[in-house]
Design a protein around this motif. Sequence first.
Motif, mmCIF file in Angstrom:
data_model
loop_
_atom_site.group_PDB
_atom_site.id
_atom_site.type_symbol
_atom_site.label_atom_id
_atom_site.label_comp_id
_atom_site.label_asym_id
_atom_site.label_seq_id
_atom_site.Cartn_x
_atom_site.Cartn_y
_atom_site.Cartn_z
ATOM 1 N N THR A 216 2.082 12.604 -2.661
ATOM 2 C CA THR A 216 0.853 12.335 -3.617
ATOM 3 C C THR A 216 0.157 13.736 -3.016
ATOM 4 O O THR A 216 -0.093 14.713 -2.204
ATOM 5 N N THR B 106 -4.201 11.827 0.481
ATOM 6 C CA THR B 106 -4.662 10.379 -0.460
ATOM 7 C C THR B 106 -2.938 9.810 -0.117
ATOM 8 O O THR B 106 -2.239 10.569 0.193
ATOM 9 N N ASP C 281 0.163 6.242 -1.386
ATOM 10 C CA ASP C 281 0.041 5.356 -1.993
ATOM 11 C C ASP C 281 -0.042 4.358 -0.679
ATOM 12 O O ASP C 281 -0.032 3.837 0.099
#
Length: 397
Positions: free
Chosen positions: A8, A12, A14
């Motif tokens: 990512t 940022t 997940d």
Amino acid sequence: MKRYDLITPEGTRDLLFEECAAVRAVEERLQKVFRAKGYSEVITPGLEFYDVFNMKSRYFPQETMYKLVDNKARLMVVRPDSTMPIARMTATRLREQTLPLRLCYSQSVYRNKPSMRGRSDEIRQTGIELIGSASGRAELEVLSNALEVLSSFETEGFRLEIGHIGFFKALLSKLGCDSDTAENIRGLIEVKNYPALNDLLESIGDNEVTRALKQLPRLFGGEEVFAEAAAIYSDPETDAVLADLRSTYEKAVSLGYNGMITIDLGLVNRMDYYTGTVIKGYIEGCGDAVLSGGRYDKLLSEFGYDVPATGFAVNVDAVARAELKRVNFKPVPADVLVFGTDGYEAAAVAHSRKLISEGLTAETAVFDNIDEVRSYAAKKGIRRIDIVSEKITSENL
């Protein structure tokens, strides 16, 4: 050429399973509080024209915004803030609505801060905006909501800091320095960098104003702060600010949160944005503020609608991370795993729906034989298997 298809972007990440559950739990709890107080939810676009944030006061430096162009070559940004788009929306689509407006939101903002390693560029926020009232009652409502929100989190303690940007602005106006120097002073006070602040102010000169500014980061605590602030600098403007802040503080304490509320005249973040009371909220287990806001009476006038406003935003991601340390958000296995034998697959789906209508959670097995179904159920911790054929039988594991 290096590929980035398995990672990512910086800033940022997940969110998986219990992290998602924690984020949703925080959002739902906050929205429940706000809806009970008459706040209506709004959602603004993730993409806005750059002009929305390129106002006269330049609340957001352009280098902190993610930028792109549309098919007409117009400059756009990924939303770095929720309040300014809501101000735009209020000044246009909600202009004829009866004031005050009570608006709430849950959405992400994106800020490009390469110098701040470890910080998220994508921040999930839930907040409120109370638009159209300059009354102290509006101030009290926002403070009351902030205190209720902080006290609702699954942590051992919380603290709400209250300040007033007017005290700092009054001192700065008497200093007569240029905008770059003013911003340097503000930044050093905000992070409480005493040595650098002293050096900068000494280079300007030794007078009553610079001596007061040196003391500003130290003006935090309880009710004694008002006397301390009056002692370092007093004139009609700063006296009026302190009187206003004292009134706000006393009303907040009367709500029953004595000991959880402190005064901090060093709260000088975004001085061109806020015009009065400013607040920051902290919870146990999180070093940075999880709640911030204040009064911003001039913002909507930049969109052609001159009405006062106040509000705050909660960093949902930060609260969720803190709560994950204390609360079990692990996914709960389904109550029943439903397996349809050959020719009874549709009947198994219908049986799952029936179980769900009865308040159970039911998974439909997607394996071709019962041994695989039993193995999966054991690994997932599912304690019951319903086998659908000519009749329905149950196995308890």
